[in-house]
Design a protein around this motif. Structure first.
Motif, PDB file in Angstrom:
ATOM      1  N   ALA A 100       1.013  -1.639  -0.365  1.00 36.13           N
ATOM      2  CA  ALA A 100      -0.074  -0.032  -0.196  1.00 36.13           C
ATOM      3  C   ALA A 100       0.717   1.472  -0.116  1.00 36.13           C
ATOM      4  CB  ALA A 100      -0.928   0.256   1.779  1.00 36.13           C
ATOM      5  N   MET A 101       0.536   2.526  -0.914  1.00 39.05           N
ATOM      6  CA  MET A 101       1.956   3.275  -0.813  1.00 39.05           C
ATOM      7  C   MET A 101       0.251   4.533  -1.270  1.00 39.05           C
ATOM      8  SD  MET A 101       3.803   2.321  -4.813  1.00 39.05           S
ATOM      9  CE  MET A 101       4.596   3.993  -4.570  1.00 39.05           C
ATOM     10  N   GLN A 102       1.854   5.632  -0.673  1.00 37.98           N
ATOM     11  CA  GLN A 102       0.678   7.102  -0.429  1.00 37.98           C
ATOM     12  C   GLN A 102       1.508   7.169  -1.327  1.00 37.98           C
ATOM     13  OE1 GLN A 102      -1.141   8.420   2.202  1.00 37.98           O
ATOM     14  NE2 GLN A 102      -1.723   6.332   2.654  1.00 37.98           N
ATOM     15  N   LEU A 103       0.969   8.110  -2.026  1.00 40.55           N
ATOM     16  CA  LEU A 103       1.679   8.749  -3.119  1.00 40.55           C
ATOM     17  C   LEU A 103       0.591  10.196  -3.073  1.00 40.55           C
ATOM     18  CD1 LEU A 103       1.578   6.564  -6.219  1.00 40.55           C
ATOM     19  CD2 LEU A 103       3.377   7.470  -4.718  1.00 40.55           C
ATOM     20  N   PRO A 104       1.068  11.842  -3.565  1.00 41.10           N
ATOM     21  CA  PRO A 104       0.763  13.073  -3.062  1.00 41.10           C
ATOM     22  C   PRO A 104       0.113  12.814  -4.673  1.00 41.10           C
ATOM     23  CG  PRO A 104       2.427  12.965  -4.236  1.00 41.10           C
ATOM     24  CD  PRO A 104       2.724  12.027  -4.012  1.00 41.10           C
ATOM     25  N   ALA A 105      -1.060  13.396  -5.378  1.00 37.83           N
ATOM     26  CA  ALA A 105      -2.565  13.815  -6.590  1.00 37.83           C
ATOM     27  C   ALA A 105      -2.999  15.270  -6.490  1.00 37.83           C
ATOM     28  CB  ALA A 105      -3.177  12.843  -6.292  1.00 37.83           C
ATOM     29  N   GLU A 106      -3.337  15.266  -7.351  1.00 37.56           N
ATOM     30  CA  GLU A 106      -3.855  16.296  -7.885  1.00 37.56           C
ATOM     31  C   GLU A 106      -5.590  16.423  -8.301  1.00 37.56           C
ATOM     32  OE1 GLU A 106      -1.953  18.928 -10.816  1.00 37.56           O
ATOM     33  OE2 GLU A 106      -1.104  16.662 -11.923  1.00 37.56           O
ATOM     34  N   SER A 130      -9.959   0.780  -7.569  1.00 38.45           N
ATOM     35  CA  SER A 130     -10.584   2.050  -7.496  1.00 38.45           C
ATOM     36  C   SER A 130      -9.695   2.165  -6.726  1.00 38.45           C
ATOM     37  CB  SER A 130     -11.970   1.953  -6.166  1.00 38.45           C
ATOM     38  OG  SER A 130     -11.968   0.791  -5.789  1.00 38.45           O
ATOM     39  N   ILE A 131     -10.001   3.659  -6.152  1.00 42.20           N
ATOM     40  CA  ILE A 131      -8.794   4.419  -4.646  1.00 42.20           C
ATOM     41  C   ILE A 131      -9.092   4.898  -4.398  1.00 42.20           C
ATOM     42  CG2 ILE A 131      -7.277   5.905  -6.530  1.00 42.20           C
ATOM     43  CD1 ILE A 131      -5.072   6.123  -5.861  1.00 42.20           C
ATOM     44  N   THR A 132      -8.440   5.146  -2.871  1.00 41.42           N
ATOM     45  CA  THR A 132      -9.011   6.109  -2.008  1.00 41.42           C
ATOM     46  C   THR A 132      -8.062   6.638  -1.543  1.00 41.42           C
ATOM     47  OG1 THR A 132      -8.009   4.642  -0.409  1.00 41.42           O
ATOM     48  CG2 THR A 132     -10.345   3.973  -0.251  1.00 41.42           C
ATOM     49  N   PHE A 133      -8.955   8.730  -1.134  1.00 35.17           N
ATOM     50  CA  PHE A 133      -7.566   9.419  -1.711  1.00 35.17           C
ATOM     51  C   PHE A 133      -8.390  10.449  -0.486  1.00 35.17           C
ATOM     52  CE2 PHE A 133     -10.585  10.339  -4.537  1.00 35.17           C
ATOM     53  CZ  PHE A 133     -10.972  12.223  -4.232  1.00 35.17           C
ATOM     54  N   THR A 134      -7.813  11.208   0.210  1.00 34.60           N
ATOM     55  CA  THR A 134      -7.836  12.731   1.141  1.00 34.60           C
ATOM     56  C   THR A 134      -7.335  13.795   0.742  1.00 34.60           C
ATOM     57  OG1 THR A 134      -5.991  12.209   2.872  1.00 34.60           O
ATOM     58  CG2 THR A 134      -7.866  10.643   3.774  1.00 34.60           C
ATOM     59  N   SER A 135      -7.645  14.980   1.127  1.00 37.72           N
ATOM     60  CA  SER A 135      -7.761  16.011   1.265  1.00 37.72           C
ATOM     61  C   SER A 135      -7.070  16.588   2.805  1.00 37.72           C
ATOM     62  CB  SER A 135      -8.500  16.639   0.189  1.00 37.72           C
ATOM     63  OG  SER A 135      -8.560  18.492   0.123  1.00 37.72           O
ATOM     64  N   GLU A 136      -6.595  17.452   2.578  1.00 36.96           N
ATOM     65  CA  GLU A 136      -6.275  18.660   3.887  1.00 36.96           C
ATOM     66  C   GLU A 136      -7.840  19.084   3.983  1.00 36.96           C
ATOM     67  OE1 GLU A 136      -2.595  20.209   3.649  1.00 36.96           O
ATOM     68  OE2 GLU A 136      -1.317  18.577   4.203  1.00 36.96           O
ATOM     69  N   PRO A 168     -11.924  21.907  -8.000  1.00 39.75           N
ATOM     70  CA  PRO A 168     -10.650  21.571  -8.257  1.00 39.75           C
ATOM     71  C   PRO A 168      -9.576  22.055  -8.215  1.00 39.75           C
ATOM     72  CG  PRO A 168     -12.648  22.275  -9.720  1.00 39.75           C
ATOM     73  CD  PRO A 168     -13.085  22.034  -8.734  1.00 39.75           C
ATOM     74  N   GLY A 169      -8.545  21.834  -8.380  1.00 40.56           N
ATOM     75  CA  GLY A 169      -7.177  22.247  -7.929  1.00 40.56           C
ATOM     76  C   GLY A 169      -6.881  22.094  -6.814  1.00 40.56           C
ATOM     77  N   MET A 170      -7.926  21.214  -5.460  1.00 43.04           N
ATOM     78  CA  MET A 170      -7.143  20.918  -4.872  1.00 43.04           C
ATOM     79  C   MET A 170      -5.820  19.649  -3.981  1.00 43.04           C
ATOM     80  SD  MET A 170     -10.334  20.265  -2.055  1.00 43.04           S
ATOM     81  CE  MET A 170     -11.651  21.416  -1.565  1.00 43.04           C
ATOM     82  N   TYR A 171      -5.093  19.263  -3.084  1.00 48.12           N
ATOM     83  CA  TYR A 171      -4.212  18.448  -3.789  1.00 48.12           C
ATOM     84  C   TYR A 171      -5.084  17.141  -2.652  1.00 48.12           C
ATOM     85  CZ  TYR A 171      -0.512  21.090  -5.519  1.00 48.12           C
ATOM     86  OH  TYR A 171       0.036  22.435  -6.569  1.00 48.12           O
ATOM     87  N   ALA A 172      -4.297  15.674  -3.375  1.00 45.70           N
ATOM     88  CA  ALA A 172      -4.958  15.090  -2.328  1.00 45.70           C
ATOM     89  C   ALA A 172      -3.646  14.157  -1.878  1.00 45.70           C
ATOM     90  CB  ALA A 172      -5.837  14.685  -2.983  1.00 45.70           C
TER      91      ALA A 172
END
Length: 358
Positions: free
Chosen positions: A44-50, A223-229, A269-273
């Motif tokens: 399980a990898m944690q990767l930055p996304a946009e 599918s992939i799970t993601f979070t946003s600050e 749109p434009g948020m980082y995740a």
């Protein structure tokens, strides 16, 4: 006699202790090693996304003119085909009027020449009434008028299209996110910024950049799970839609794109995740302890022991796990590798090994 026996016993004890010490020294000198075995590899990898809008357009003017009216502003929701901006371009309007008048004139000329040709053609059926040359001349005049009419009709359509460009309309359903003009601004010149920006926020693209060494790994889920600050204590799920199929030469990564249905509007749109990507190899691989890999400025290698001699084997690293690192190289199951590799132990050096569990 007793003294001789005592000396013999002491000597025997001395040589026995020396032999035990020698055997213990040999055992201590033996290097820990393990037998190489393949295993399932997943991580399980944690990767930055946009997060990007599914559709985004910068609205520019097709023709030069002045902004006459602006019907929208930032934050306004629009539907496809809605009128956004009206431009004023007197030259375009005048050109359209002139072209339209010439087209009507050409159509009238063709209608007249066609009528004349049809009359003369009927009269020519009576012998001696109309000469053959006059019939041919009238026919040629009709064909010329027909060509002129078609030409002006084509020009009129182009001119009508230019006039339509004075009314700027929404290309799709979305939200106005930028407005860079005001009434009276001159637009349509080369190099000038766009007038409006429209984005579609109800569906978002989640983009992540996967390292080259992981691109051949198969996601365990579509599918992939993601979070946003920006949204605390909440996770989201996006579905894999496409992969770029190419490695970026600058970053050595491949772009993977997921789609997220954002009807709720929680995300912008434009948020980082931060995305959690579950990866697994389609086939089992070799995994070794980190200490078994030696790294120099020129290479990465493990030390294989064959017939009691050390051998450097170049490897590439793959997925890093808690219990070791995936490696690729000229290796086979059952190979004996040293548990701790070092460039100080040169290839070809004789070495004793002690097999331990990995």
């Amino acid at each position: 006699m007793n003294r001789l026996i005592l000396v013999s016993v002491i000597a025997a004890l001395f040589f026995s202790c020396a032999e035990e010490k020698k055997q213990g020294q040999v055992l201590d000198d033996a290097k820990n090693a393990f037998s190489l075995r393949k295993q399932e590899v997943s991580k399980a990898m944690q990767l930055p996304a946009e997060l990007l809008p599914y559709e985004r357009a910068e609205i520019n003017a097709k023709v030069q003119g002045f902004v006459q009216r602006i019907l929208v502003d930032i934050g306004d929701k629009v539907k496809k085909g809605d009128l956004l901006i009206v431009l004023d371009a007197p030259e375009v309007i005048a050109q359209y009027a002139e072209t339209n008048a010439r087209t009507q004139e050409a159509e009238a000329n063709f209608s007249a020449s066609k009528d004349t040709y049809e009359r003369i053609q009927r009269a020519a059926k009576n012998e001696g009434v109309v000469s053959e040359s006059e019939v041919i001349s009238t026919r040629n005049r009709m064909l010329a008028d027909s060509a002129a009419m078609v030409s002006y009709q084509s020009i009129a359509r182009a001119s009508s299209q230019l006039q339509a460009y004075l009314s700027i309309r929404a290309p799709f359903d979305g939200v106005i996110t930028k407005r860079l003009v005001d009434v009276g601004d001159f637009v349509g010149t080369v190099g000038k910024s766009s007038m409006l920006t429209i984005e579609r926020p109800d569906k978002l693209r989640l983009r992540i950049y996967v390292q080259e060494s992981f691109v051949n790994s198969v996601p365990t889920l579509d599918s992939i799970t993601f979070t946003s600050e920006s949204v605390n204590d909440k996770s989201f799920s996006a579905k894999l839609a496409r992969k770029s199929g190419s490695i970026d030469p600058d970053t050595r990564t491949e772009l993977w794109e997921y789609e997220y249905q954002n009807q709720s509007g929680h995300l912008k749109p434009g948020m980082y995740a931060m995305a959690t990507l579950e990866l697994s190899r389609p086939a089992s691989s070799f995994v070794v302890p980190p200490a078994a890999i030696a790294t120099t400025l020129e290479r990465k290698f493990v030390i294989r022991v064959t017939d009691g001699k050390a051998e450097w084997i170049d490897v590439r690293e793959g997925i890093s796990k808690k219990d070791g690192i995936e490696i690729f190289g000229n290796l086979n199951e059952g190979d004996v590798l040293l548990a701790r590799a070092s460039e100080e132990l040169k290839s070809g050096t004789e070495v004793k090994t002690k097999i331990v569990s990995q």
